[in-house]
Design a protein around this motif. Structure first.
Motif, PDB file in Angstrom:
ATOM      1  N   TRP A  14      -7.466  65.518  13.426  1.00 20.65           N
ATOM      2  CA  TRP A  14      -6.876  66.436  14.403  1.00 20.65           C
ATOM      3  C   TRP A  14      -7.967  67.093  15.245  1.00 20.65           C
ATOM      4  N   PRO A  15      -7.891  66.983  16.580  1.00 22.95           N
ATOM      5  CA  PRO A  15      -9.022  67.389  17.419  1.00 22.95           C
ATOM      6  C   PRO A  15      -9.105  68.874  17.722  1.00 22.95           C
ATOM      7  N   GLY A  16      -7.971  69.542  17.823  1.00 21.19           N
ATOM      8  CA  GLY A  16      -7.994  70.951  18.212  1.00 21.19           C
ATOM      9  C   GLY A  16      -8.242  71.164  19.687  1.00 21.19           C
ATOM     10  N   GLY A  17      -7.922  70.174  20.506  1.00 19.38           N
ATOM     11  CA  GLY A  17      -8.095  70.304  21.962  1.00 19.38           C
ATOM     12  C   GLY A  17      -9.195  69.408  22.482  1.00 19.38           C
ATOM     13  N   ALA A  18      -9.109  69.066  23.769  1.00 17.58           N
ATOM     14  CA  ALA A  18     -10.116  68.210  24.389  1.00 17.58           C
ATOM     15  C   ALA A  18     -11.416  68.984  24.571  1.00 17.58           C
ATOM     16  N   PRO A  19     -12.572  68.324  24.362  1.00 17.47           N
ATOM     17  CA  PRO A  19     -13.855  69.004  24.551  1.00 17.47           C
ATOM     18  C   PRO A  19     -14.082  69.365  26.012  1.00 17.47           C
ATOM     19  N   PRO A  20     -14.740  70.484  26.295  1.00 13.07           N
ATOM     20  CA  PRO A  20     -14.970  70.890  27.686  1.00 13.07           C
ATOM     21  C   PRO A  20     -16.019  70.017  28.370  1.00 13.07           C
ATOM     22  N   HIS A  21     -15.970  69.973  29.693  1.00 12.80           N
ATOM     23  CA  HIS A  21     -16.978  69.266  30.456  1.00 12.80           C
ATOM     24  C   HIS A  21     -17.086  69.921  31.820  1.00 12.80           C
ATOM     25  N   VAL A  25      -9.462  61.053  21.018  1.00 12.30           N
ATOM     26  CA  VAL A  25     -10.299  60.029  21.654  1.00 12.30           C
ATOM     27  C   VAL A  25     -11.392  60.685  22.493  1.00 12.30           C
ATOM     28  N   LEU A  26     -11.029  61.726  23.255  1.00  9.38           N
ATOM     29  CA  LEU A  26     -12.027  62.424  24.067  1.00  9.38           C
ATOM     30  C   LEU A  26     -13.076  63.112  23.210  1.00  9.38           C
ATOM     31  N   GLN A  27     -12.685  63.505  22.018  1.00  9.39           N
ATOM     32  CA  GLN A  27     -13.627  64.185  21.122  1.00  9.39           C
ATOM     33  C   GLN A  27     -14.643  63.228  20.523  1.00  9.39           C
ATOM     34  N   GLY A  28     -14.403  61.933  20.654  1.00 14.39           N
ATOM     35  CA  GLY A  28     -15.358  60.948  20.158  1.00 14.39           C
ATOM     36  C   GLY A  28     -14.921  60.205  18.924  1.00 14.39           C
ATOM     37  N   SER A  85     -10.846  54.830  37.197  1.00 19.66           N
ATOM     38  CA  SER A  85     -10.414  55.775  36.163  1.00 19.66           C
ATOM     39  C   SER A  85     -11.236  55.618  34.898  1.00 19.66           C
ATOM     40  N   THR A  86     -11.373  54.374  34.422  1.00 18.69           N
ATOM     41  CA  THR A  86     -12.152  54.157  33.209  1.00 18.69           C
ATOM     42  C   THR A  86     -13.631  54.450  33.447  1.00 18.69           C
ATOM     43  N   GLY A  87     -14.096  54.174  34.674  1.00 17.59           N
ATOM     44  CA  GLY A  87     -15.482  54.504  34.987  1.00 17.59           C
ATOM     45  C   GLY A  87     -15.732  56.000  34.955  1.00 17.59           C
ATOM     46  N   LEU A  88     -14.778  56.794  35.456  1.00 15.03           N
ATOM     47  CA  LEU A  88     -14.914  58.250  35.418  1.00 15.03           C
ATOM     48  C   LEU A  88     -14.896  58.760  33.989  1.00 15.03           C
ATOM     49  N   PRO A 142     -19.617  59.555  27.638  1.00 14.17           N
ATOM     50  CA  PRO A 142     -20.275  58.265  27.380  1.00 14.17           C
ATOM     51  C   PRO A 142     -20.095  57.776  25.945  1.00 14.17           C
ATOM     52  N   SER A 143     -19.767  58.671  25.023  1.00 11.82           N
ATOM     53  CA  SER A 143     -19.650  58.261  23.619  1.00 11.82           C
ATOM     54  C   SER A 143     -18.363  57.507  23.322  1.00 11.82           C
ATOM     55  N   ILE A 144     -17.410  57.514  24.244  1.00  8.88           N
ATOM     56  CA  ILE A 144     -16.138  56.839  24.003  1.00  8.88           C
ATOM     57  C   ILE A 144     -16.346  55.329  24.024  1.00  8.88           C
ATOM     58  N   ASP A 145     -15.824  54.648  23.008  1.00  3.43           N
ATOM     59  CA  ASP A 145     -15.860  53.191  22.943  1.00  3.43           C
ATOM     60  C   ASP A 145     -14.747  52.655  23.838  1.00  3.43           C
ATOM     61  N   MET A 146     -15.083  52.152  25.016  1.00  2.00           N
ATOM     62  CA  MET A 146     -14.078  51.745  25.990  1.00  2.00           C
ATOM     63  C   MET A 146     -13.326  50.496  25.541  1.00  2.00           C
ATOM     64  N   SER A 147     -14.001  49.566  24.851  1.00  2.84           N
ATOM     65  CA  SER A 147     -13.287  48.392  24.348  1.00  2.84           C
ATOM     66  C   SER A 147     -12.322  48.796  23.244  1.00  2.84           C
ATOM     67  N   GLY A 148     -12.721  49.781  22.428  1.00  8.08           N
ATOM     68  CA  GLY A 148     -11.805  50.304  21.421  1.00  8.08           C
ATOM     69  C   GLY A 148     -10.621  51.006  22.056  1.00  8.08           C
ATOM     70  N   LEU A 149     -10.873  51.669  23.180  1.00  4.12           N
ATOM     71  CA  LEU A 149      -9.788  52.329  23.913  1.00  4.12           C
ATOM     72  C   LEU A 149      -8.812  51.295  24.461  1.00  4.12           C
TER      73      LEU A 149
END
Length: 420
Positions: free
Chosen positions: A28-35, A190-193, A256-259, A265-272
């Motif tokens: 459970w993430p508890g919200g998307a990380p800030p950026h 997913v955004l949390q890594g 979109s995926t590029g953004l 950068p830590s997100i595994d895009m192929s896993g996504l």
């Protein structure tokens, strides 16, 4: 054998459900990380606004006394006479309705050949860039579509309730729960890594358990549908993982995926990409497994003396028709979503094979084929499980049929009782 199978199903689903709950708690993430905002696409600051007036002006001079952006006469392009043939430009005055600048107005120049034209009274969405000069801080980015979208959702809800009654109400509740799991768990995790595949498996399993048991009740019939869906999802996950790897699909193919990759950068895009395949297949899988299970149960109700082999043969005949329809449905659903990509086949100078194997198009092809294989496999798997489980209720040999009852043939028709 069937009674033993019921125990096996319970022994699988109870620990599985417990594992899903543990997975939700752990991940459970508890919200998307800030950026830090990029000011690009959906990452811009936006406010609601209203178009107050629209007047015709010359395309030669913009609102601030300068040539408008995109005006060919300002860049040495087509002469002004050619531009005049398209019609006059429009200057729209827009009032900001939300935020710290509520009530502030700005002007927007609309070219005659723009796709989106502004009219007086239109509700619009405006982007805000605080670092820009004051006269350029706001710009119209889109129309506000809240009312038509809400109206359409209301019509959909009414139609579901009128036709489905209590089941329809429960289906809407399950839909709301699915949306909450997606927005509160899957996307932020997913955004949390967290591993996208693991998040998708846990989230999809939670959606599956909640939706099926909520809509169809806690019963052996629903449990068979859940198990059939689970087996098919596992097959989709294995096939998707293998072929996404073999085809070297990165999942990073558009803006979109590029953004997303640039922000996180830590997100595994192929896993996504694989997570999207699993989640996208879940909805159609639920339909197939529930329908096949219900078909076998109804066949058993029509002829309780039919054994599991007869139930399976009759159910699979229904399933073949179902396969033909749902595979076509899934392909058309993906084709509709990727319609701009299909235009590449028409306008590309390269051969069809080159376009089809390019990463942008290959992603959709792999997504469609893997999901379709899982759908096809779900029919025999679910039908077999349902036939084995429901045959436990088969009357014992020598049990007399109710007085006045007519036996039912394997094809579902009424026949005469044969003399023994």
């Amino acid at each position: 054998m069937s009674k033993h199978l019921r125990k096996v199903i319970a022994a699988i689903l109870i620990p599985f459900s417990a594992a899903v709950v543990v997975g939700l708690v752990v991940l459970w993430p508890g919200g998307a990380p800030p950026h830090q905002r990029t000011g690009v696409g959906f990452d811009r600051q936006t406010q609601q606004a209203t178009v107050t007036t629209v007047t015709s002006v010359s395309c030669q001079v913009g609102a601030g006394g300068q040539a408008p952006i995109g005006d060919p006469s300002a860049t040495g392009g087509a002469p002004a006479a050619q531009e005049a043939k398209k019609g006059p430009c429009k200057k729209a005055t827009v009032r900001v309705d939300t935020g710290k600048d509520k009530g502030r107005t700005f002007t927007e120049l609309v070219q005659p050949d723009q796709t989106r034209q502004l009219h007086q009274g239109d509700k619009v969405v405006v982007a805000y860039e605080p670092k820009a000069p004051k006269e350029l801080q706001y710009a119209v980015t889109d129309l506000d579509r809240k009312f038509p979208m809400a109206l359409l959702a209301g019509i959909f809800a009414v139609a579901v309730v009128v036709v489905g009654r209590l089941r329809g109400v429960m289906a809407l509740v399950a839909l709301a729960v699915s949306f909450l799991v997606l927005t509160l768990f899957i996307l932020p995790a997913v955004l949390q890594g967290s591993n996208p595949l693991l998040v998708a498996v846990v989230g999809s399993s939670a959606i599956m358990l909640i939706a099926l048991y909520m809509c169809h009740g806690l019963s052996a019939r629903t449990s068979v549908a859940v198990l059939g869906t689970l087996v098919s999802l596992l097959l989709i996950g294995v096939l998707g993982s293998q072929f996404i790897g073999w085809a070297a699909l990165t999942g990073n193919t558009d803006d979109s995926t590029g953004l997303i990759h640039g922000l996180y950068p830590s997100i595994d895009m192929s896993g996504l990409l694989l997570a999207g395949v699993i989640i996208g297949s879940l909805g159609v899988l639920d339909d197939v497994t529930v329908t096949q299970t219900s078909a076998v149960w109804e066949l058993h109700e029509a002829n309780p003396s039919m054994g599991w082999r007869g139930l399976y043969r009759a159910g699979i005949r229904i399933g073949r028709d179902h396969i033909a329809s749902v595979v076509n449905t899934l392909v058309l659903a993906y084709a509709g979503a990727a319609l701009p990509l299909l235009l590449l086949f028409s306008i590309a100078q390269s051969g069809v094979g080159t376009v089809a194997t390019s990463e942008l198009v290959a992603e959709e092809i792999v997504r469609t084929l893997v999901g379709s294989i899982g759908l096809v496999a779900s029919v025999p798997v679910t039908t077999l499980l349902a036939a084995l489980v429901v045959s436990a209720d088969r009357p014992a040999p020598g049990t007399a049929a109710p007085v006045g009852a007519q036996p039912v043939t394997a094809s579902g028709g009424r026949g005469r009782r044969r003399k023994r």
